[in-house]
Design a protein around this motif. Sequence first.
Motif, PDB file in Angstrom:
ATOM      1  N   UNK A   1       4.824  67.632  44.069  1.00 57.67           N
ATOM      2  CA  UNK A   1       5.537  66.944  43.009  1.00 57.67           C
ATOM      3  C   UNK A   1       7.037  66.939  43.175  1.00 57.67           C
ATOM      4  N   UNK A   2       7.544  67.676  44.171  1.00 52.07           N
ATOM      5  CA  UNK A   2       8.991  67.741  44.420  1.00 52.07           C
ATOM      6  C   UNK A   2       9.298  67.287  45.847  1.00 52.07           C
ATOM      7  N   UNK A   3       8.779  67.999  46.831  1.00 52.98           N
ATOM      8  CA  UNK A   3       9.007  67.643  48.233  1.00 52.98           C
ATOM      9  C   UNK A   3       7.892  66.761  48.787  1.00 52.98           C
TER      10      UNK A   3
ATOM     11  N   UNK B   1      15.182  65.030  52.694  1.00 50.96           N
ATOM     12  CA  UNK B   1      16.498  64.818  53.290  1.00 50.96           C
ATOM     13  C   UNK B   1      17.591  65.427  52.433  1.00 50.96           C
ATOM     14  N   UNK B   2      17.501  65.283  51.123  1.00 48.31           N
ATOM     15  CA  UNK B   2      18.521  65.827  50.238  1.00 48.31           C
ATOM     16  C   UNK B   2      18.605  67.349  50.352  1.00 48.31           C
TER      17      UNK B   2
ATOM     18  N   UNK C   1      22.609  72.474  54.644  1.00 51.82           N
ATOM     19  CA  UNK C   1      23.617  72.430  55.703  1.00 51.82           C
ATOM     20  C   UNK C   1      25.029  72.470  55.127  1.00 51.82           C
ATOM     21  N   UNK C   2      25.265  71.746  54.057  1.00 55.22           N
ATOM     22  CA  UNK C   2      26.615  71.634  53.505  1.00 55.22           C
ATOM     23  C   UNK C   2      27.066  72.905  52.804  1.00 55.22           C
ATOM     24  N   UNK C   3      26.168  73.533  52.049  1.00 56.15           N
ATOM     25  CA  UNK C   3      26.550  74.682  51.213  1.00 56.15           C
ATOM     26  C   UNK C   3      25.996  76.006  51.720  1.00 56.15           C
TER      27      UNK C   3
ATOM     28  N   UNK D   1      12.467  62.473  39.330  1.00 57.79           N
ATOM     29  CA  UNK D   1      12.731  61.495  40.380  1.00 57.79           C
ATOM     30  C   UNK D   1      13.997  61.902  41.135  1.00 57.79           C
ATOM     31  N   UNK D   2      14.168  61.299  42.286  1.00 59.05           N
ATOM     32  CA  UNK D   2      15.276  61.655  43.181  1.00 59.05           C
ATOM     33  C   UNK D   2      16.631  61.479  42.509  1.00 59.05           C
TER      34      UNK D   2
END
Length: 206
Positions: free
Chosen positions: A16-18, A96-97, A103-105, A191-192
């Motif tokens: 339900x999430x990934x 992807x998010x 990677x960013x944080x 939702x995304x």
Amino acid sequence: MANHANITTLFLDIGGVLLTNGWDRAARKLAVQTYGLDALEMEERHHLTFDTYEEGKLTLDEYLSRVVFYEDRSFTRQQFREFMFAQSAPYPEMLEMVTQLKAKYKLKIAIVNNEGRELNEHRIRHFNISSFVDFYISSCFVHFRKPDADIYKIALDIAQVKPGEVVYLEDRSMFVDVANGLGINGICHTDYESTRGKLEAFGLIL
């Protein structure tokens, strides 16, 4: 509201999430139609058995013996297992998010989910979940199921983080409420786009 300097960790559900849910009502309905099963009998047997499977106290074969193969069938266990596994599909934007946020944080990523072992391991491998996840607090591994608060306490201990350092993405509002009660920052995912906006409120901006 927390900012990104405080958030070090994401707790994530999988189904339900990934990914889509692994073995939900819709998948079981399709199984009934595909294999000519008795819908009421299968649902009753499923509900009497599935929690035990998700807690890691039954194998998938034992679950199937109770729910499907309690009588002779014209199809094999392997055929039915492959059918079960084939019901999973990814949510590419969410995958992807999360990968980009890690990677960013430099976030720790933990899975906190209810799933039986064989389904869980198939989904992890098939969709390469371990490419961005650091550890798994899955019901089949720790023998607690959401909404038992202990599964979240175990996740906090393993991650070695305080509740306020965690953002938790979950599609079931009751589970979010339980996590919130422990001080975890729960987001009820629908939702995304809305989840991305809610994450930005915590300073997790892409």
